[in-house]
Design an enzyme around this catalytic site. Structure first.
Site, PDB file in Angstrom:
ATOM      1  N   GLU A   1       5.137   5.104 -10.926  1.00 17.92           N
ATOM      2  CA  GLU A   1       5.947   5.845  -9.753  1.00 17.92           C
ATOM      3  C   GLU A   1       6.606   6.973 -10.329  1.00 17.92           C
ATOM      4  OE1 GLU A   1       8.296   3.237  -7.466  1.00 17.92           O
ATOM      5  OE2 GLU A   1       6.650   1.425  -7.777  1.00 17.92           O
TER       6      GLU A   1
ATOM      7  N   HIS B   1      -2.274   2.683  -1.895  1.00 15.12           N
ATOM      8  CA  HIS B   1      -1.671   1.448  -2.657  1.00 15.12           C
ATOM      9  C   HIS B   1      -1.671   0.610  -1.506  1.00 15.12           C
ATOM     10  CE1 HIS B   1       0.616  -1.321  -4.847  1.00 15.12           C
ATOM     11  NE2 HIS B   1       1.714  -0.963  -3.969  1.00 15.12           N
TER      12      HIS B   1
ATOM     13  N   ASP C   1       8.106   0.501 -12.019  1.00 10.42           N
ATOM     14  CA  ASP C   1       8.820  -0.681 -11.296  1.00 10.42           C
ATOM     15  C   ASP C   1       8.072  -1.830 -11.809  1.00 10.42           C
ATOM     16  OD1 ASP C   1      10.152  -2.242  -9.483  1.00 10.42           O
ATOM     17  OD2 ASP C   1       8.836  -1.625  -7.851  1.00 10.42           O
TER      18      ASP C   1
ATOM     19  N   THR D   1      13.511  -1.723 -14.836  1.00 12.30           N
ATOM     20  CA  THR D   1      12.604  -0.685 -14.069  1.00 12.30           C
ATOM     21  C   THR D   1      12.825   0.315 -15.086  1.00 12.30           C
ATOM     22  OG1 THR D   1      13.261  -1.553 -12.050  1.00 12.30           O
ATOM     23  CG2 THR D   1      12.556   0.709 -12.151  1.00 12.30           C
TER      24      THR D   1
ATOM     25  N   THR E   1       4.243   3.000  -5.751  1.00 11.94           N
ATOM     26  CA  THR E   1       3.070   3.154  -6.650  1.00 11.94           C
ATOM     27  C   THR E   1       2.457   4.292  -5.937  1.00 11.94           C
ATOM     28  OG1 THR E   1       3.032   0.683  -6.827  1.00 11.94           O
ATOM     29  CG2 THR E   1       1.218   1.836  -7.429  1.00 11.94           C
TER      30      THR E   1
ATOM     31  N   ARG F   1       4.009 -10.476 -10.329  1.00 10.15           N
ATOM     32  CA  ARG F   1       3.160 -10.965  -9.273  1.00 10.15           C
ATOM     33  C   ARG F   1       3.304 -12.325  -8.557  1.00 10.15           C
ATOM     34  NH1 ARG F   1       3.519  -5.828  -6.992  1.00 10.15           N
ATOM     35  NH2 ARG F   1       2.321  -4.423  -8.448  1.00 10.15           N
TER      36      ARG F   1
ATOM     37  N   GLN G   1       6.581 -12.876  -7.374  1.00 14.42           N
ATOM     38  CA  GLN G   1       6.713 -12.013  -6.118  1.00 14.42           C
ATOM     39  C   GLN G   1       6.253 -12.495  -4.800  1.00 14.42           C
ATOM     40  OE1 GLN G   1       5.114  -8.013  -6.327  1.00 14.42           O
ATOM     41  NE2 GLN G   1       5.902  -7.444  -4.472  1.00 14.42           N
TER      42      GLN G   1
ATOM     43  N   GLU H   1      -3.893  -3.976  -8.007  1.00 11.35           N
ATOM     44  CA  GLU H   1      -4.998  -3.123  -7.290  1.00 11.35           C
ATOM     45  C   GLU H   1      -6.293  -3.243  -8.219  1.00 11.35           C
ATOM     46  OE1 GLU H   1      -4.170   0.764  -5.397  1.00 11.35           O
ATOM     47  OE2 GLU H   1      -1.941   0.257  -6.456  1.00 11.35           O
TER      48      GLU H   1
ATOM     49  N   LYS I   1      11.137  -8.147  -9.607  1.00 10.15           N
ATOM     50  CA  LYS I   1      11.201  -6.769  -9.829  1.00 10.15           C
ATOM     51  C   LYS I   1      12.623  -6.264 -10.629  1.00 10.15           C
ATOM     52  CE  LYS I   1       7.951  -5.166  -6.529  1.00 10.15           C
ATOM     53  NZ  LYS I   1       7.033  -4.212  -7.042  1.00 10.15           N
TER      54      LYS I   1
ATOM     55  N   ASP J   1      13.483   1.528  -3.787  1.00 11.35           N
ATOM     56  CA  ASP J   1      11.945   1.830  -3.871  1.00 11.35           C
ATOM     57  C   ASP J   1      11.173   1.854  -2.758  1.00 11.35           C
ATOM     58  OD1 ASP J   1       9.760   2.390  -5.450  1.00 11.35           O
ATOM     59  OD2 ASP J   1       9.412   0.239  -6.102  1.00 11.35           O
TER      60      ASP J   1
ATOM     61  N   GLU K   1       3.877  -0.756 -12.210  1.00  9.60           N
ATOM     62  CA  GLU K   1       3.901   0.240 -11.183  1.00  9.60           C
ATOM     63  C   GLU K   1       4.052   1.807 -11.399  1.00  9.60           C
ATOM     64  OE1 GLU K   1       4.070  -2.682  -7.288  1.00  9.60           O
ATOM     65  OE2 GLU K   1       5.750  -1.583  -7.781  1.00  9.60           O
TER      66      GLU K   1
HETATM   67  O1  LIG Z   1       1.947  -5.213  -1.065  1.00  8.99           O
HETATM   68  C1  LIG Z   1       2.190  -5.848  -1.937  1.00  8.99           C
HETATM   69  O2  LIG Z   1       2.158  -7.194  -2.372  1.00  8.99           O
HETATM   70  C2  LIG Z   1       3.259  -5.490  -2.852  1.00  8.99           C
HETATM   71  C3  LIG Z   1       4.449  -4.752  -2.758  1.00  8.99           C
HETATM   72  C4  LIG Z   1       5.317  -4.074  -3.616  1.00  8.99           C
HETATM   73  O3  LIG Z   1       5.187  -4.592  -4.784  1.00  8.99           O
HETATM   74  C5  LIG Z   1       6.376  -3.430  -3.176  1.00  8.99           C
HETATM   75  C6  LIG Z   1       6.262  -2.117  -4.193  1.00  8.99           C
HETATM   76  O4  LIG Z   1       7.170  -1.976  -5.090  1.00  8.99           O
HETATM   77  C7  LIG Z   1       5.581  -1.396  -3.308  1.00  8.99           C
HETATM   78  C8  LIG Z   1       5.046   0.042  -4.226  1.00  8.99           C
HETATM   79  O5  LIG Z   1       5.403   0.266  -5.467  1.00  8.99           O
HETATM   80  O6  LIG Z   1       4.606   1.073  -3.384  1.00  8.99           O
HETATM   81 CA   LIG Z   2       7.142  -0.167  -6.529  1.00  4.25          CA
HETATM   82 MG   LIG Z   3      11.595  -2.931 -11.022  1.00  2.00          MG
END
Ligand SMILES: O=C(O)/C=C/C(=O)CC(=O)CC(=O)O
Ligand SMILES: [Ca+2]
Ligand SMILES: [Mg+2]
Length: 409
Positions: free
Chosen positions: A188, A123, A220, A244, A343, A224, A227, A358, A240, A116, A186
């Site tokens: 995508e 984003h 995706d 998916t 995203t 959070r 993460q 976001e 993640k 990914d 997300e």
């Molecule tokens: O910048 C962040 O805190 C988050 C990053 C992501 O979640 C990674 C990702 O999957 C980026 C995306 O989908 O564009």
């Molecule tokens: Ca992603």
């Molecule tokens: Mg995923």
């Protein structure tokens, strides 16, 4: 009454998928409006005879699209036009056709590797601001498409529910082990690889198109809170990999050709003190796909609230760039590999944010549903529906998933 997505599947689409029904085992299908055509019984009618040899017809009975996806592009072109002719006389195809409501869709490919990327500058800026308060692109953004390598086994077909994942995260000054409280989606898209490449051999950007079998919508799902604890320094993992979702219909480059243009593709900037190396040039084309992300509450299942409208063509990096970058070090492509865009967020504040990180500024602001409920992240029983359409008769249908309550510890 036609289904909600019947108009995505006109005669110029001819998507491929894997379906089963009470009469047919999982095998290769295409779709015209709400009619699903099983290609294996179609081959046995003799209607395709003369068009191809046995090696093409043999791919139709398989429970994944992997064999079909490796056929030479010339065979796929002939198959597409043969199917367009045959589908004009649907009434002659009894025994091979089922209405969409009578079939079950399966994961279209046996997934090889799953990467990914993160191709949307908007984003990156919005997500970074939600987490750190600063609107900065990562230092690498203009040099290369950044990405993380995820778990292929977590990729499930649209409609597959999953349990809210458990994990470790910071809460009130300590780290707890509990179900995530910040479950996000997300919005995508992803390309699916057909023709493999060779170990040790770079795929040049001008040769990448021959490796793209088709394109799907992808969600995706992201936790959070999990993460933010685990991501530094090696990137996302358990936040993640739990699930998916991908849409069941693979839309092929030929169907999307009329919707390619340079129009919305952001200007490529030379990276500071660097050079553009293995990527596409200034005239690169994106695919125009109008995307939406909606949430449906379990308290009001008939009402979906659209939270985001964006378009794939606004991505800074294209699918061709992703393939060139994935292979520039000698890593190679396998049939069924998935390379996702990250995203897909647009320029419009609030109405084109491709994820809740976001939209809610990291959980600090709430959003409303049509029925008056408010949310920050997703609640148990919520469904997220992603959909996309390029133009008249050429759409992707939907990619949907529902959050089940966390399992007991
Ligand atoms: O910048 C962040 O805190 C988050 C990053 C992501 O979640 C990674 C990702 O999957 C980026 C995306 O989908 O564009
Ligand atoms: Ca992603
Ligand atoms: Mg995923």
């Amino acid at each position: 009454m036609p289904s909600e997505y019947a108009h995505h599947f006109g005669i110029n689409n001819i998507p491929y998928g894997i379906a089963s029904s009470s009469k047919h085992p999982p095998s290769v299908v295409t779709r015209l409006q709400d009619s699903v055509l099983f290609l294996d019984p179609l081959a046995r009618t003799g209607l395709l005879s003369g068009h191809f040899g046995g090696e093409v017809l043999e791919t139709f009975g398989k429970p994944t699209l992997n064999s079909l996806a490796t056929l030479p592009k010339d065979d796929l072109k002939v198959l597409r036009s043969a199917l367009q002719g045959i589908l004009k006389n649907l009434e002659k195809l009894q025994g091979c056709v089922e209405p969409i409501e009578n079939v079950r869709m399966h994961l279209p490919v046996e997934v090889g590797d799953f990467t990914d990327f993160s191709c949307s500058a908007d984003h990156m800026l919005n997500a970074g601001e939600s987490v750190t308060g600063l609107r900065n692109l990562p230092p690498s953004f203009r040099y290369l498409p950044v990405g993380y390598i995820s778990r292929a086994s977590g990729v499930k077909v649209s409609g597959t529910p999953f349990h809210r994942p458990w994990g470790q995260y910071r809460k009130d000054g300590s780290v707890v082990w509990a179900p995530t409280e910040q479950l996000d989606y997300e919005l995508e898209m992803a390309c699916i690889i057909g023709k493999p490449s060779k170990f040790g051999t770079r795929v040049k950007v001008e040769d990448t198109a021959e490796h793209i079998f088709g394109i799907v919508i992808l969600n995706d799902w992201s936790a959070r809170d999990i993460q933010s604890l685990e991501m530094p320094p090696l990137g996302p993992m358990n936040s993640k990999s739990f699930c998916t979702s991908v849409s069941p219909w693979v839309i092929n480059p030929e169907a999307l050709a009329p919707f390619r243009s340079t129009g919305n593709v952001p200007a490529r900037e030379e990276p500071p003190n660097g050079v553009m190396t293995h990527f596409s040039g200034p005239g690169r084309e994106g695919y125009s796909v109008d995307l939406t992300a909606s949430v449906v509450s379990p308290k009001d299942k008939d009402s979906k609230t659209i939270l985001c409208r964006s378009n794939l063509s606004t991505m800074y990096w294209t699918f061709e760039d992703l393939i060139a970058h994935q292979t520039c070090n000698g890593a190679f492509l396998r049939t069924g590999d998935i390379l996702a865009t990250g995203t897909v967020t647009g320029k419009e504040k609030k109405t084109s944010h491709g994820c809740l990180l976001e939209l809610t500024a990291g959980g600090k602001q709430s959003y409303g549903l049509n029925n008056g409920e408010t949310r920050t992240y997703l609640e148990d029983g919520d469904s997220v529906i992603l959909d996309g359409i390029s133009g008249e008769g050429v759409g992707f249908g939907d990619c949907t998933g529902t959050v089940l309550p966390a399992q007991k510890d």
